[in-house]
Write an enzyme that holds these catalytic residues in place. Sequence first.
Site, PDB file in Angstrom:
ATOM      1  N   ARG A  31      48.545  56.795  45.075  1.00  0.00           N
ATOM      2  CA  ARG A  31      48.518  56.671  43.619  1.00  0.00           C
ATOM      3  C   ARG A  31      48.950  55.255  43.241  1.00  0.00           C
ATOM      4  O   ARG A  31      49.870  54.703  43.840  1.00  0.00           O
ATOM      5  CB  ARG A  31      49.502  57.653  42.976  1.00  0.00           C
ATOM      6  CG  ARG A  31      49.126  59.098  43.075  1.00  0.00           C
ATOM      7  CD  ARG A  31      50.070  59.966  42.248  1.00  0.00           C
ATOM      8  NE  ARG A  31      51.439  59.945  42.708  1.00  0.00           N
ATOM      9  CZ  ARG A  31      52.421  59.274  42.139  1.00  0.00           C
ATOM     10  NH1 ARG A  31      52.219  58.551  41.057  1.00  0.00           N
ATOM     11  NH2 ARG A  31      53.644  59.321  42.618  1.00  0.00           N
ATOM     12  N   TYR A  83      41.146  57.916  45.986  1.00  0.00           N
ATOM     13  CA  TYR A  83      42.242  58.554  46.724  1.00  0.00           C
ATOM     14  C   TYR A  83      43.060  59.536  45.894  1.00  0.00           C
ATOM     15  O   TYR A  83      43.423  59.239  44.746  1.00  0.00           O
ATOM     16  CB  TYR A  83      43.192  57.474  47.271  1.00  0.00           C
ATOM     17  CG  TYR A  83      44.048  57.990  48.406  1.00  0.00           C
ATOM     18  CD1 TYR A  83      43.584  57.952  49.720  1.00  0.00           C
ATOM     19  CD2 TYR A  83      45.298  58.549  48.170  1.00  0.00           C
ATOM     20  CE1 TYR A  83      44.351  58.455  50.767  1.00  0.00           C
ATOM     21  CE2 TYR A  83      46.071  59.051  49.207  1.00  0.00           C
ATOM     22  CZ  TYR A  83      45.587  58.992  50.505  1.00  0.00           C
ATOM     23  OH  TYR A  83      46.340  59.490  51.533  1.00  0.00           O
ATOM     24  N   GLY A  84      43.397  60.646  46.492  1.00  0.00           N
ATOM     25  CA  GLY A  84      44.413  61.594  46.021  1.00  0.00           C
ATOM     26  C   GLY A  84      44.572  61.729  44.517  1.00  0.00           C
ATOM     27  O   GLY A  84      43.622  62.036  43.787  1.00  0.00           O
ATOM     28  N   LYS A 115      47.675  65.532  39.358  1.00  0.00           N
ATOM     29  CA  LYS A 115      48.693  64.802  38.594  1.00  0.00           C
ATOM     30  C   LYS A 115      48.211  64.485  37.167  1.00  0.00           C
ATOM     31  O   LYS A 115      48.984  64.521  36.225  1.00  0.00           O
ATOM     32  CB  LYS A 115      49.071  63.508  39.314  1.00  0.00           C
ATOM     33  CG  LYS A 115      49.582  63.703  40.729  1.00  0.00           C
ATOM     34  CD  LYS A 115      50.870  64.490  40.762  1.00  0.00           C
ATOM     35  CE  LYS A 115      51.398  64.635  42.174  1.00  0.00           C
ATOM     36  NZ  LYS A 115      52.647  65.391  42.231  1.00  0.00           N
ATOM     37  N   HIS A 119      56.941  69.055  37.648  1.00  0.00           N
ATOM     38  CA  HIS A 119      56.689  68.621  39.028  1.00  0.00           C
ATOM     39  C   HIS A 119      57.646  69.402  39.928  1.00  0.00           C
ATOM     40  O   HIS A 119      58.639  68.871  40.427  1.00  0.00           O
ATOM     41  CB  HIS A 119      56.960  67.114  39.095  1.00  0.00           C
ATOM     42  CG  HIS A 119      56.550  66.465  40.374  1.00  0.00           C
ATOM     43  ND1 HIS A 119      57.107  65.298  40.823  1.00  0.00           N
ATOM     44  CD2 HIS A 119      55.622  66.812  41.301  1.00  0.00           C
ATOM     45  CE1 HIS A 119      56.549  64.951  41.972  1.00  0.00           C
ATOM     46  NE2 HIS A 119      55.646  65.845  42.277  1.00  0.00           N
ATOM     47  N   SER A 134      59.443  62.220  45.497  1.00  0.00           N
ATOM     48  CA  SER A 134      58.722  62.256  46.773  1.00  0.00           C
ATOM     49  C   SER A 134      59.667  61.868  47.919  1.00  0.00           C
ATOM     50  O   SER A 134      60.683  61.208  47.708  1.00  0.00           O
ATOM     51  CB  SER A 134      57.497  61.346  46.739  1.00  0.00           C
ATOM     52  OG  SER A 134      57.815  60.155  46.102  1.00  0.00           O
ATOM     53  N   CYS A 156      61.561  63.866  49.632  1.00  0.00           N
ATOM     54  CA  CYS A 156      62.796  64.671  49.703  1.00  0.00           C
ATOM     55  C   CYS A 156      62.523  66.046  50.328  1.00  0.00           C
ATOM     56  O   CYS A 156      63.373  66.931  50.262  1.00  0.00           O
ATOM     57  CB  CYS A 156      63.403  64.840  48.314  1.00  0.00           C
ATOM     58  SG  CYS A 156      64.217  63.359  47.707  1.00  0.00           S
ATOM     59  N   GLY A 157      61.333  66.243  50.888  1.00  0.00           N
ATOM     60  CA  GLY A 157      61.048  67.487  51.611  1.00  0.00           C
ATOM     61  C   GLY A 157      60.697  68.662  50.712  1.00  0.00           C
ATOM     62  O   GLY A 157      61.057  69.799  50.995  1.00  0.00           O
ATOM     63  N   ASP A 198      54.130  71.967  44.518  1.00  0.00           N
ATOM     64  CA  ASP A 198      54.160  70.684  43.797  1.00  0.00           C
ATOM     65  C   ASP A 198      54.263  70.809  42.271  1.00  0.00           C
ATOM     66  O   ASP A 198      54.921  69.989  41.651  1.00  0.00           O
ATOM     67  CB  ASP A 198      52.899  69.881  44.154  1.00  0.00           C
ATOM     68  CG  ASP A 198      53.017  68.408  43.807  1.00  0.00           C
ATOM     69  OD1 ASP A 198      54.113  67.845  43.996  1.00  0.00           O
ATOM     70  OD2 ASP A 198      52.027  67.817  43.324  1.00  0.00           O
ATOM     71  N   ASN A 233      51.283  57.524  53.986  1.00  0.00           N
ATOM     72  CA  ASN A 233      50.885  58.452  52.907  1.00  0.00           C
ATOM     73  C   ASN A 233      49.617  59.226  53.305  1.00  0.00           C
ATOM     74  O   ASN A 233      48.838  59.641  52.452  1.00  0.00           O
ATOM     75  CB  ASN A 233      50.664  57.673  51.603  1.00  0.00           C
ATOM     76  CG  ASN A 233      50.536  58.594  50.386  1.00  0.00           C
ATOM     77  OD1 ASN A 233      51.243  59.599  50.279  1.00  0.00           O
ATOM     78  ND2 ASN A 233      49.629  58.258  49.469  1.00  0.00           N
ATOM     79  N   ARG A 278      47.365  62.346  54.445  1.00  0.00           N
ATOM     80  CA  ARG A 278      47.454  63.666  53.792  1.00  0.00           C
ATOM     81  C   ARG A 278      46.629  64.728  54.494  1.00  0.00           C
ATOM     82  O   ARG A 278      45.611  64.424  55.111  1.00  0.00           O
ATOM     83  CB  ARG A 278      46.924  63.553  52.346  1.00  0.00           C
ATOM     84  CG  ARG A 278      47.720  62.613  51.465  1.00  0.00           C
ATOM     85  CD  ARG A 278      48.889  63.303  50.873  1.00  0.00           C
ATOM     86  NE  ARG A 278      49.853  62.371  50.276  1.00  0.00           N
ATOM     87  CZ  ARG A 278      50.891  62.790  49.574  1.00  0.00           C
ATOM     88  NH1 ARG A 278      51.109  64.061  49.349  1.00  0.00           N
ATOM     89  NH2 ARG A 278      51.750  61.911  49.085  1.00  0.00           N
ATOM     90  N   GLY A 292      65.774  74.718  57.710  1.00  0.00           N
ATOM     91  CA  GLY A 292      66.041  76.140  57.484  1.00  0.00           C
ATOM     92  C   GLY A 292      67.453  76.417  56.976  1.00  0.00           C
ATOM     93  O   GLY A 292      67.694  77.386  56.254  1.00  0.00           O
ATOM     94  N   GLU A 293      68.395  75.543  57.366  1.00  0.00           N
ATOM     95  CA  GLU A 293      69.787  75.776  56.957  1.00  0.00           C
ATOM     96  C   GLU A 293      69.972  75.619  55.445  1.00  0.00           C
ATOM     97  O   GLU A 293      70.967  76.095  54.878  1.00  0.00           O
ATOM     98  CB  GLU A 293      70.746  74.839  57.709  1.00  0.00           C
ATOM     99  CG  GLU A 293      70.683  74.928  59.226  1.00  0.00           C
ATOM    100  CD  GLU A 293      71.085  76.292  59.801  1.00  0.00           C
ATOM    101  OE1 GLU A 293      71.326  77.235  59.018  1.00  0.00           O
ATOM    102  OE2 GLU A 293      71.142  76.412  61.040  1.00  0.00           O
ATOM    103  N   ASN A 294      69.011  74.991  54.796  1.00  0.00           N
ATOM    104  CA  ASN A 294      69.114  74.876  53.327  1.00  0.00           C
ATOM    105  C   ASN A 294      69.121  76.258  52.673  1.00  0.00           C
ATOM    106  O   ASN A 294      69.549  76.413  51.526  1.00  0.00           O
ATOM    107  CB  ASN A 294      67.965  74.027  52.767  1.00  0.00           C
ATOM    108  CG  ASN A 294      68.071  72.569  53.210  1.00  0.00           C
ATOM    109  OD1 ASN A 294      69.153  72.117  53.602  1.00  0.00           O
ATOM    110  ND2 ASN A 294      66.980  71.836  53.144  1.00  0.00           N
TER     111      ASN A 294
HETATM  112  O1  O2Y Z   1      49.223  59.296  46.865  1.00  0.00           O
HETATM  113  C1  O2Y Z   1      48.654  60.270  46.356  1.00  0.00           C
HETATM  114  O2  O2Y Z   1      47.610  60.144  45.725  1.00  0.00           O
HETATM  115  C2  O2Y Z   1      49.195  61.603  46.495  1.00  0.00           C
HETATM  116  S1  O2Y Z   1      50.622  61.800  45.536  1.00  0.00           S
HETATM  117  C3  O2Y Z   1      51.144  63.425  45.713  1.00  0.00           C
HETATM  118  C4  O2Y Z   1      50.367  64.331  46.390  1.00  0.00           C
HETATM  119  C5  O2Y Z   1      50.790  65.633  46.515  1.00  0.00           C
HETATM  120  C6  O2Y Z   1      51.959  66.002  45.934  1.00  0.00           C
HETATM  121  N1  O2Y Z   1      52.713  65.124  45.258  1.00  0.00           N
HETATM  122  C7  O2Y Z   1      52.357  63.846  45.165  1.00  0.00           C
HETATM  123  C8  O2Y Z   1      53.293  62.951  44.385  1.00  0.00           C
HETATM  124  O3  O2Y Z   1      53.125  61.757  44.308  1.00  0.00           O
HETATM  125  O4  O2Y Z   1      54.254  63.508  43.811  1.00  0.00           O
HETATM  126 MN    MN Z   2      54.185  65.656  43.826  1.00  0.00          MN
END
Ligand code: O2Y
Ligand code: MN
Length: 603
Positions: free
Chosen positions: A71, A212-213, A221, A241, A263, A265-266, A288, A379, A381, A508-510
């Site tokens: 993005r 892209y994405g 988004k 989000h 982003s 942070c898992g 997401d 990045n 995917r 998993g411990e979370n």
């Molecule tokens: O870089 C991209 O185009 C993907 S960004 C993305 C994709 C899936 C879930 N979240 C995100 C984000 O940037 O929060």
């Molecule tokens: Mn996202």
Amino acid sequence: MTLTKNKKLNDWIEEIKKMCQPDNVVLCDGTKEEYDRLMARMVESGMAIKLNEEKRPNSYAFNSDPSDVARVESRTYIASVKKEDAGPTNNWIDPVELKKTMTGLYTGCMKGRTMYVIPFSMGPIGSPIAKIGVEISDSPYVVVNMHIMARVSSEVLDVLGKDGDFIPCLHSVGKPLAEGEKDSRWPCAPLEDKYIAHFPEEKTIWSYGSGYGGNALLGKKCLALRIASAVAKKEGWMAEHMLILRFTNPEGKHYHIAAAFPSACGKTNLAMLQSTVPGWKVETVGDDIAWMKQGKDGRLYAINPEAGFFGVAPGTSEESNPMALASLKENSIFTNVVVTEDKDVWWEGMGYDCPGGKGTDWKNNPWTQASGEKGAHANSRFTAPASQCPVICQDWENPAGVPIDIFVFGGKRTATVPLVHEAFDFEHGVFLGATAASEPTAAALDLGNVSLRFDPFAMTPFIGYNAGDYMQHWFDMGQKLGDKAPKCFYVNWFRKDKNGKFMWPGFGENSRVLKWMCDRVDGKAGAVETPIGMMPTTKDMTLDGLDMDKSVLEELLKVDVEAYKKTLADAKAYMAKFGDKLPAKLKNQLEKLEARLGQPVCQ
Ligand code: O2Y
Ligand code: MN
């Protein structure tokens, strides 16, 4: 040419056709036949690589242009009529001026290409919460990804009928082809011609120059967050989000958790977590985006508007997220990963060495692992159907949604912020979400003088209007929900010790932290009052089987008042940028925290 029964849609298709001048127009129906046909054509042209049918059935890999990998926030715009309505966190351009510029770019931009008309639903087709969009794109890669990420179907046109409304989403890769010109593998435009534009008053999206994405799959988004957040503010609901998960206790009681993290942070890992608390299990509703509305019973109900996962590949392994790996076993698309010699996929952090030690890297070049160069882009995917996730919740497509009990906010902080704390009440919870922050990378910290990166509700790049008004909307929702509002918590999985080692095992411990939250909802677990919120002591958490020194956990559950004073100062400096749009309730929360930090901590 009349393509559909819907007049607004037919008129729009005609208008775009005239402007973009494609060689032909295809109305997409979302069928497997359409998917297979487009994939076969992309394999033939060299854009797609068919993966090994034995190892990765019905799956394909793509490599983007090296300049088109993520993005682009610098080229993402909110073109509201008034600049103030875009606020201090968005790039604003006058909509008239932007339309003029983009019309110039769009004119003739689809020459030599096919224009695909993609009717899609965000949310189950026909659900009262769902929204219909139509994306016009000249990218077949976008069509196949939309098949997975949204609900693309001619049924959408049936729901639309003759005069139903939809959100127009226009996309072009921005690379017209001259007569006889050979197409590039991943056509796109240079950065200065890229625009990802949102017209919130018109509920319209125009994207140009990137394939892209988030720049190109416009249901995600652009529609489900930026446009939807502006609509949600007006209509009194929330577009966030957030991942959504169901946590079920051994007696079968469900708790639904919606969590916002920036982003890296898992988020996807938490959405598919394998619980280590005996008898407790996590199921995924979404990874997401959450759309949430108050139900007739006064509670807040959430749906996942998406149909797939567009997850980050590097770091996804059997250890970090076995459920994500299982989701992408087949029927998946991979972008910018390594394609191995035997035509499977590989990425850094997959948990094993690249089979054979070599393959084709994300730049489409021969690559060996021994070179030390990264083979997959950071990045890169996977696009995988949510229905393939082994722990997908049976209610993930329930049009009524799931009732949210708990909101979780967080960021990446190596110091200061404890493992978990609970808000005193919903307004304090809004404050925790609004002041969510992460540290800049170690490299940036070395520069000194670099303060925290605030990312309210992990929504900074996705709020389609003034972020001050957005924070006020959270307070307004709290008012509306009253005592039915979810309980709010703040977590930090990323504290490090003085040797730079993560103190909390994570993954998993979370689940132990989530269980404490659920016990708090039921009034079953203890907590102590601290200046920053309510916190567990080690005896309030379920720790059996946790291989961890108790003293480390005690350290993770301490409040460092002096360090927090610095965070508060940073938060105040950040909030100043909202000027008179800063909600009075948020200012009040800052003052209250300041007063509490003046008091000694009693634990
Ligand atoms: O870089 C991209 O185009 C993907 S960004 C993305 C994709 C899936 C879930 N979240 C995100 C984000 O940037 O929060
Ligand atoms: Mn996202």
